[in-house]
Design a protein around this motif. Structure first.
Motif, PDB file in Angstrom:
ATOM      1  N   LEU A  73       0.824  -1.209   0.000  1.00 49.24           N
ATOM      2  CA  LEU A  73       0.000   0.000   0.000  1.00 49.24           C
ATOM      3  C   LEU A  73       0.862   1.265   0.000  1.00 49.24           C
ATOM      4  CD1 LEU A  73      -2.840  -1.075   2.471  1.00 49.24           C
ATOM      5  CD2 LEU A  73      -3.010  -0.761  -0.002  1.00 49.24           C
ATOM      6  N   VAL A  74       1.968   1.235   0.746  1.00 55.57           N
ATOM      7  CA  VAL A  74       2.865   2.392   0.740  1.00 55.57           C
ATOM      8  C   VAL A  74       3.474   2.563  -0.653  1.00 55.57           C
ATOM      9  CG1 VAL A  74       4.957   3.403   1.705  1.00 55.57           C
ATOM     10  CG2 VAL A  74       3.368   2.205   3.203  1.00 55.57           C
ATOM     11  N   LYS A  75       3.854   1.449  -1.302  1.00 51.98           N
ATOM     12  CA  LYS A  75       4.357   1.528  -2.676  1.00 51.98           C
ATOM     13  C   LYS A  75       3.295   2.093  -3.607  1.00 51.98           C
ATOM     14  CE  LYS A  75       7.805  -2.207  -2.617  1.00 51.98           C
ATOM     15  NZ  LYS A  75       8.146  -3.560  -3.143  1.00 51.98           N
ATOM     16  N   ALA A  76       2.051   1.648  -3.406  1.00 53.77           N
ATOM     17  CA  ALA A  76       0.953   2.156  -4.232  1.00 53.77           C
ATOM     18  C   ALA A  76       0.805   3.661  -4.061  1.00 53.77           C
ATOM     19  CB  ALA A  76      -0.351   1.451  -3.854  1.00 53.77           C
ATOM     20  N   LEU A  77       0.972   4.138  -2.828  1.00 53.25           N
ATOM     21  CA  LEU A  77       0.878   5.574  -2.556  1.00 53.25           C
ATOM     22  C   LEU A  77       1.996   6.335  -3.273  1.00 53.25           C
ATOM     23  CD1 LEU A  77      -0.391   7.951  -1.028  1.00 53.25           C
ATOM     24  CD2 LEU A  77       1.047   7.371   0.938  1.00 53.25           C
TER      25      LEU A  77
END
Length: 644
Positions: free
Chosen positions: A330-334
Motif C-alpha cells: 500500500l505504501v508503494k501504491a501511494l
C-alpha cells in the motif's frame, strides 16, 4: 465551518508607540501631551487597553471621564497578585490540575480534561466544579446554543474554559515541577486528539457530514495537536493494512482544515523523526504525503525527485509477516500514485499512466474497495482524459464513484462531488468528440453532463462545502456544457459565478483566475459575434465586455505568476480572440500596442526553451467558449486534496 483561532501574545509598548496607537485609533491627534501621558500611563502601555480607551474617546467620552473610569479599575500587578493568591490557596493537587488544564487553548469537557490530567471522569467533574466555584475556570453555554441545530445532537457534557488572563498567568508562573506537569499534559493532549482525529478520518469514509461537524467543533484542538506533533511525539505507525488506511484517512481529513504549508511542514518533520527512529515504512509514507503537498504547490519536478529515496528504501525492506507485506504494498501504491499525479500535471501522460497502473496493481492485491483505491481509479481517469481517451476516462470515474458507494451506505462523502463532476466532464468530452458527426447524440451527452454537475453541486451543498474553489470548477464545467448547447446566456451566468468564487479565494495572479477571466471573455466574444451576424447593435456592448476581461487576463499572462510565469494553456486563444475584438471595435492603436506586448512576451517564453506548462486546470481551449475544458478534472483532483 468556523474559522481558525490563532493565539497572539501582546507585549507592552514603548511610550512613543503607545501615544501613536492611542491617537490613531481615537482619531484625536489634537490631544494635549499631558492628557495623552496620563491615559497611556493608566493603561500601562498595553495595546488592548489603549484600543479600548480609544474606542471610548471615539464614542464621545471626554478625557477626564475616561481617566476617572480608569482610576476605578484594578492595576495589572494587583490583578496578577490576586491570581497568585487564589492559586497559592489551592491544594497542591489542584494546582497541578490547573497547570495541566492550561494546555487547552479553548473549551474542554470533563472527558477531555480527565484524559489530559490522567484521572477518572467522575473525579474530574468534582475537581472542575471546585475550580469553577473559585472562579478559576468558566463554564460556557455551548450546549444551550447548539440545541437549536437539528443536524447536531445536543451535548451531554458541560464545556469549560480558562479565561485568557488566567491561562497567561499560569504559563508565566510555572516552577520547574509545574513545567514538568505541563509537558506531561501536552503528551496526553496529543495522544487524545490524534486518536480523535483518527476516529474522524474513519467517520469521513462513511458519513462525511458528521465528520465535518466534528472537525468544526474540534478545529482548534486538532490544529494544536498537529502543531505539537511537528515538534515531537510518537510517529504514527503504518506497519499493518488497517494502520495504513487509518493514517491515510487522517491525511484525507486534514485537507479540510489545514493549509498546504502546515501539511507540508508536518510531513517533513514526522518523516525525519521516523527515519531517526528506524521506522522506515512510516518514513516512506510521510515522504509520499510530503511530495503530494509539493504537487499541490506546482512543484512537480521536486516532488518526483523526493520520491527516489522512499522507493529505494522500500526496495530494501523485507518482511516475513503477511500483514507487513500488505502494508508495504500500500505504501508503494501511494508512492506510485503521487508520482503519477506529478507526471500527469507535467503532461507526461505515458509515464503517468504507467505509474498509476502499477499503483492500482499494488493496491488491488490488498485492498480493492477502499477510499484510497477509489482515489487511484479517479486519478487514472484524469490521465485518460489528458490523453483524449474519453470513454476509458468515463469508465474510471464511474468505477471510482461505485467503489465509494460500496464502502459506505451514504453518498455524503468528501470525494463524491469530485467524482460526480468528473463523470459529468467525461460525458461533456464525449459530446464534443461526436458533435460534428452525431449532433443529436452530442446533445444527450451534454445534457447528461449538466445532470451530473447539478448532482455534484447539490452534494456539495448538503455537505456544507459549497461556494468554494471546487464549486467554482464545477460551475465552470457546467457553463461550458451550456455553451456547447448554444445556451450562452446561461453559460455566462455560471461562468461569472465561478470567477467570483475564484477571485475571492485565490491569489490575484493565480492561473485559474486568469483562465476564468478568459472564459468569461470568450462567452462575451461569442455572443458579440452572434449578434453582429444578425445585425444586432448589442454586439458592440458584448465586444466591449470581452475586451475588458481579455485585457485583465492578458496583463496577468504577460506579467508573470507564482507558477513560474509560464502562459496558461488558453494563452494562444486569448491572443487570437483579444486582438480580433480590438479589430472589431476599431481600436487600432490599442491593437498595435497589444501585438507588440504579446510578441515581446513570446520571445521571453521562447528563450526558456520550455513549452507552455500545464496549469492546474484544463487543456487548450478551442476557437471559442465551446471547448475550453478537455481536462478540467485535473484541477479538481488537486483542489479536492488541498482542502475545502
Amino acid at each position: 465551518m468556523g474559522g481558525r483561532i490563532i493565539e497572539v501574545h501582546l507585549n507592552t509598548l514603548s511610550r512613543a508607540s503607545s501615544v501613536k496607537l492611542l491617537q490613531n485609533c481615537s482619531h484625536k491627534t489634537l490631544l494635549e501631551d499631558d492628557a495623552v501621558e496620563n491615559l497611556v500611563s493608566k493603561c500601562g502601555n498595553h495595546p488592548l487597553s489603549l484600543k479600548v480607551i480609544a474606542g471610548h474617546l471615539q464614542s464621545g467620552f471626554t478625557v477626564p471621564e475616561v481617566a476617572s473610569q480608569l482610576d476605578r479599575l484594578p492595576r495589572q500587578p494587583e490583578f496578577s497578585q490576586r491570581l497568585q493568591e487564589m492559586f497559592t490557596a489551592l491544594p497542591e493537587q489542584l494546582q497541578g490540575i490547573l497547570i495541566k488544564l492550561s494546555v487547552f487553548r479553548t473549551w474542554f469537557d470533563a472527558e477531555a480534561a480527565a484524559d489530559v490530567i490522567g484521572c477518572h471522569r467522575v473525579d474530574m467533574k468534582f475537581e472542575l466544579h471546585y475550580l469553577k466555584c473559585r472562579h478559576l475556570i468558566e463554564q460556557d453555554d455551548w450546549g444551550q446554543f447548539t440545541r437549536s441545530e437539528p443536524s447536531r445532537p445536543s451535548p451531554q457534557e458541560a464545556r469549560y474554559s480558562l479565561h485568557t488572563l488566567t491561562r497567561f498567568f499560569l504559563q508565566d508562573n510555572r516552577t520547574p515541577p509545574m513545567a514538568a506537569l505541563y509537558i506531561q499534559a501536552e503528551h496526553n493532549f496529543v495522544k487524545l486528539f490524534w486518536k480523535r482525529l483518527e476516529k474522524i478520518g474513519k467517520l469521513a469514509e462513511t458519513n462525511s457530514l458528521d465528520a465535518l461537524a466534528q472537525i468544526d467543533d474540534n478545529r482548534v484542538h486538532l490544529e494544536q495537536c498537529l502543531d505539537l506533533l511537528i515538534r515531537e511525539g510518537a510517529v504514527p505507525d503504518v506497519s499493518k493494512t488497517k494502520r495504513f488506511h487509518k493514517q491515510y484517512s487522517v491525511c484525507m481529513t486534514w485537507e479540510l482544515f489545514l493549509d498546504i504549508s502546515k501539511r507540508l511542514k508536518f510531513c517533513q518533520n514526522v518523516a525525519e523523526r521516523a527515519l531517526k527512529q528506524g521506522n522506515r515504512r512510516s518514513y516512506c509514507f510521510y515522504k509520499a504525503m510530503e511530495a503530494e503537498q509539493l504537487v499541490a504547490k506546482f512543484q512537480y519536478g521536486k516532488a518526483i525527485q523526493m520520491l527516489q529515496k522512499p522507493f529505494a528504501i522500500l526496495g530494501e525492506l523485507e518482511s516475513v509477516d503477511q500483514e507487513e507485506k500488505n502494508s508495504m504494498k500500500l505504501v508503494k501504491a501511494l508512492l506510485h500514485y503521487v508520482k503519477a499525479h506529478a507526471f500527469g500535471c507535467m503532461q507526461k501522460n505515458g509515464d503517468a499512466l504507467s505509474e498509476i497502473k502499477t499503483s492500482l496493481q499494488q493496491c488491488k492485491s490488498v485492498s480493492g474497495n477502499s477510499y484510497f483505491a477509489a482515489r487511484l481509479v479517479n486519478q487514472q481517469g484524469a490521465i485518460y482524459m489528458n490523453m483524449g481517451k474519453y470513454m476509458e476516462s468515463l469508465d474510471c470515474h464511474l468505477n471510482a464513484y461505485e467503489i465509494l458507494k460500496k464502502s459506505a451506505a451514504s453518498d455524503l462523502l468528501l470525494d463524491v462531488p469530485t467524482y460526480l463532476m468528473n463523470i459529468g466532464t467525461g460525458y461533456s468530452e464525449m459530446g464534443k468528440d461526436v458533435r460534428q458527426q452525431k449532433p443529436l447524440e452530442a446533445i444527450k451527452h451534454f445534457e447528461k453532463a449538466i445532470d451530473y454537475y447539478d448532482r455534484s453541486l447539490s452534494t456539495e451543498k448538503r455537505l456544507h462545502m459549497d461556494e468554494y474553489i471546487k464549486t467554482a470548477l464545477t460551475l465552470k464545467n457546467k457553463a461550458m456544457a451550456y455553451c456547447h448547447l448554444h445556451r450562452l446566456s446561461e453559460g455566462l451566468r455560471m461562468a461569472e459565478q465561478s470567477l467570483t468564487i475564484r477571485r475571492k479565494y485565490l491569489p490575484q495572479k493565480n492561473p485559474d483566475v486568469c483562465r476564468g477571466l478568459i472564459f468569461v471573455a470568450q462567452i462575451h466574444y461569442d455572443m458579440g459575434r452572434e449578434k453582429q451576424k444578425s445585425g444586432d447593435v448589442g454586439s458592440v456592448e458584448e465586444f466591449q465586455q470581452a475586451e475588458r476581461y481579455f485585457g485583465e487576463a492578458a496583463e496577468m499572462e504577460v506579467s508573470g505568476r507564482p507558477d513560474e510565469g509560464f502562459p496558461t494553456v488558453d494563452y494562444e486563444a486569448l491572443k487570437h480572440e483579444y486582438l480580433d475584438v480590438l479589430k472589431r471595435l476599431c481600436k487600432n492603436d490599442e491593437l498595435q500596442r497589444r501585438k507588440k506586448i504579446f510578441m515581446d512576451f513570446d520571445r521571453k517564453v521562447e528563450k526558456r526553451s520550455v513549452s507552455p506548462r500545464k496549469q492546474s486546470e484544463s487543456s487548450q481551449s478551442e476557437e471559442s467558449t465551446s471547448g475550453s475544458s478537455s481536462n478540467e478534472e485535473a484541477e479538481d483532483e488537486q483542489q479536492t486534496h488541498t482542502g475545502c
